[in-house]
Scaffold this motif. Structure first.
Motif, PDB file in Angstrom:
ATOM      1  N   GLU A  61       0.780  -1.236   0.078  1.00 46.94           N
ATOM      2  CA  GLU A  61       0.125   0.089  -0.144  1.00 46.94           C
ATOM      3  C   GLU A  61       0.988   1.177   0.114  1.00 46.94           C
ATOM      4  O   GLU A  61       2.122   1.195   0.335  1.00 46.94           O
ATOM      5  CB  GLU A  61      -0.997  -0.032   1.290  1.00 46.94           C
ATOM      6  CG  GLU A  61      -2.012  -0.908   1.131  1.00 46.94           C
ATOM      7  CD  GLU A  61      -2.857  -1.016   2.392  1.00 46.94           C
ATOM      8  OE1 GLU A  61      -3.918  -1.273   2.280  1.00 46.94           O
ATOM      9  OE2 GLU A  61      -2.328  -1.324   3.553  1.00 46.94           O
ATOM     10  N   LEU A  62       0.286   2.326  -0.498  1.00 42.72           N
ATOM     11  CA  LEU A  62       1.266   3.573  -0.633  1.00 42.72           C
ATOM     12  C   LEU A  62       1.734   3.962   0.881  1.00 42.72           C
ATOM     13  O   LEU A  62       2.791   4.358   0.807  1.00 42.72           O
ATOM     14  CB  LEU A  62       0.179   4.776  -1.320  1.00 42.72           C
ATOM     15  CG  LEU A  62       1.071   5.742  -1.966  1.00 42.72           C
ATOM     16  CD1 LEU A  62       1.957   5.106  -2.993  1.00 42.72           C
ATOM     17  CD2 LEU A  62      -0.090   6.616  -2.523  1.00 42.72           C
ATOM     18  N   GLU A  63       0.917   3.642   2.027  1.00 41.52           N
ATOM     19  CA  GLU A  63       1.194   3.978   3.196  1.00 41.52           C
ATOM     20  C   GLU A  63       1.778   3.013   3.777  1.00 41.52           C
ATOM     21  O   GLU A  63       1.332   2.934   5.149  1.00 41.52           O
ATOM     22  CB  GLU A  63      -0.009   4.747   3.959  1.00 41.52           C
ATOM     23  CG  GLU A  63      -0.449   6.089   3.108  1.00 41.52           C
ATOM     24  CD  GLU A  63       0.449   7.270   2.978  1.00 41.52           C
ATOM     25  OE1 GLU A  63       1.546   7.226   3.904  1.00 41.52           O
ATOM     26  OE2 GLU A  63       0.302   7.708   1.948  1.00 41.52           O
ATOM     27  N   ASP A  64       2.476   1.995   3.463  1.00 39.56           N
ATOM     28  CA  ASP A  64       3.526   1.091   4.265  1.00 39.56           C
ATOM     29  C   ASP A  64       2.888   0.017   4.546  1.00 39.56           C
ATOM     30  O   ASP A  64       3.496  -0.832   5.337  1.00 39.56           O
ATOM     31  CB  ASP A  64       4.417   1.786   5.490  1.00 39.56           C
ATOM     32  CG  ASP A  64       5.438   2.647   4.867  1.00 39.56           C
ATOM     33  OD1 ASP A  64       5.835   2.549   3.886  1.00 39.56           O
ATOM     34  OD2 ASP A  64       5.504   3.469   5.637  1.00 39.56           O
ATOM     35  N   TYR A 129      -6.482  13.432  -6.130  1.00 38.46           N
ATOM     36  CA  TYR A 129      -7.238  11.975  -6.664  1.00 38.46           C
ATOM     37  C   TYR A 129      -7.278  11.115  -5.184  1.00 38.46           C
ATOM     38  O   TYR A 129      -6.377  11.226  -4.351  1.00 38.46           O
ATOM     39  CB  TYR A 129      -6.112  11.129  -7.434  1.00 38.46           C
ATOM     40  CG  TYR A 129      -6.304  11.711  -9.066  1.00 38.46           C
ATOM     41  CD1 TYR A 129      -7.410  12.198  -9.589  1.00 38.46           C
ATOM     42  CD2 TYR A 129      -5.217  11.651  -9.791  1.00 38.46           C
ATOM     43  CE1 TYR A 129      -7.651  12.652 -10.811  1.00 38.46           C
ATOM     44  CE2 TYR A 129      -5.208  12.482 -11.129  1.00 38.46           C
ATOM     45  CZ  TYR A 129      -6.395  12.891 -11.769  1.00 38.46           C
ATOM     46  OH  TYR A 129      -6.331  13.244 -12.767  1.00 38.46           O
ATOM     47  N   SER A 130      -8.261  10.214  -4.926  1.00 40.09           N
ATOM     48  CA  SER A 130      -8.321   9.515  -3.875  1.00 40.09           C
ATOM     49  C   SER A 130      -8.457   7.991  -4.363  1.00 40.09           C
ATOM     50  O   SER A 130      -8.860   7.267  -3.469  1.00 40.09           O
ATOM     51  CB  SER A 130      -9.630  10.100  -3.063  1.00 40.09           C
ATOM     52  OG  SER A 130     -10.847   9.458  -4.146  1.00 40.09           O
ATOM     53  N   LEU A 131      -7.644   7.665  -5.311  1.00 41.11           N
ATOM     54  CA  LEU A 131      -7.543   6.432  -5.888  1.00 41.11           C
ATOM     55  C   LEU A 131      -6.771   5.578  -4.931  1.00 41.11           C
ATOM     56  O   LEU A 131      -5.549   5.832  -4.669  1.00 41.11           O
ATOM     57  CB  LEU A 131      -7.089   6.206  -7.507  1.00 41.11           C
ATOM     58  CG  LEU A 131      -7.766   7.217  -8.251  1.00 41.11           C
ATOM     59  CD1 LEU A 131      -6.952   7.408  -9.745  1.00 41.11           C
ATOM     60  CD2 LEU A 131      -9.204   6.564  -8.650  1.00 41.11           C
ATOM     61  N   PRO A 132      -7.236   3.851  -4.734  1.00 41.36           N
ATOM     62  CA  PRO A 132      -6.452   3.097  -3.984  1.00 41.36           C
ATOM     63  C   PRO A 132      -5.138   2.785  -4.837  1.00 41.36           C
ATOM     64  O   PRO A 132      -5.169   1.920  -5.710  1.00 41.36           O
ATOM     65  CB  PRO A 132      -7.324   1.904  -3.744  1.00 41.36           C
ATOM     66  CG  PRO A 132      -8.193   1.970  -4.996  1.00 41.36           C
ATOM     67  CD  PRO A 132      -8.302   3.655  -5.211  1.00 41.36           C
ATOM     68  N   VAL A 133      -3.915   3.390  -4.692  1.00 44.25           N
ATOM     69  CA  VAL A 133      -2.765   3.104  -5.269  1.00 44.25           C
ATOM     70  C   VAL A 133      -1.974   1.983  -4.466  1.00 44.25           C
ATOM     71  O   VAL A 133      -1.928   2.224  -3.399  1.00 44.25           O
ATOM     72  CB  VAL A 133      -2.069   4.566  -5.476  1.00 44.25           C
ATOM     73  CG1 VAL A 133      -0.618   4.157  -6.314  1.00 44.25           C
ATOM     74  CG2 VAL A 133      -2.829   5.254  -6.572  1.00 44.25           C
TER      75      VAL A 133
END
Length: 186
Positions: A61-64, A129-133
């Motif tokens: 996930e983008l946040e670890d 953007y609030s896409l799940p990256v």
């Protein structure tokens, strides 16, 4: 003045080429053109569709945090491989954001990139953007591999790959929404 009147077409052409050479103006021009020529993605013929066999794929996930793609088995899923430096990828993001805003609680979305998280975060914040990256640290399942960016897959609840689209597309089209609605009722 006679020279300009006589050669104005050539002058405009060379000015346009110069704008395409300059990096600061090239990307916006390319994104604009890609948006103009983007159409709704095409479904694969039923006879050409493959069924995804392997859902084992760890994504960061983008946040670890880390997730496994297997959590989407049995769900309608969209997987998009993209990059911030890719004009067709950037061109299709607004349509993806609109689609995600409408279907984010019904469809699993994965926007997968190999870029650094800081650069991706700046891009997402700049464009709201609030896409799940997710960051790709491991190789995708064999049927979800492509050398082209962007590449997007639409996978049904049964694992059938309904769309395998390379290049920019209008993901928020009426045709795409109708297809998603149909897949969600199956």
């Amino acid at each position: 003045m006679k020279f300009i009147k006589k050669h104005w077409g050539n002058i405009l052409f060379f000015a346009f080429v110069a704008l395409l050479i300059i990096p600061q103006t090239r990307m916006p021009i390319q994104v604009f053109v890609q948006r103009l020529i983007s159409f709704s993605p095409s479904e694969k013929k039923v006879s050409d569709r493959e069924t995804l066999q392997d859902y084992q794929w760890n994504l960061q996930e983008l946040e670890d945090g880390e997730i496994n793609f297997s959590q989407s088995e049995g769900k309608v899923t969209i997987v998009n491989f993209w990059a911030t430096w890719c004009p067709p990828c950037v061109a299709e993001m607004p349509s993806f954001q609109k689609l995600y805003d409408s279907y984010g609680n019904k469809v699993d979305f994965y926007f997968v990139t190999s870029e650094e998280s800081e650069k991706v975060n700046r891009f997402l914040q700049k464009n709201s953007y609030s896409l799940p990256v997710f960051l790709q640290k491991y190789e995708a399942p064999k049927q979800l591999r492509s050398q082209a960016l962007p590449t997007t897959y639409l996978i049904s609840k049964t694992g059938e790959i309904i769309i395998d689209e390379e290049g920019a597309a209008d993901w928020n089209s009426k045709k795409m929404r109708a297809l998603l609605d149909n897949l969600l009722t199956e």
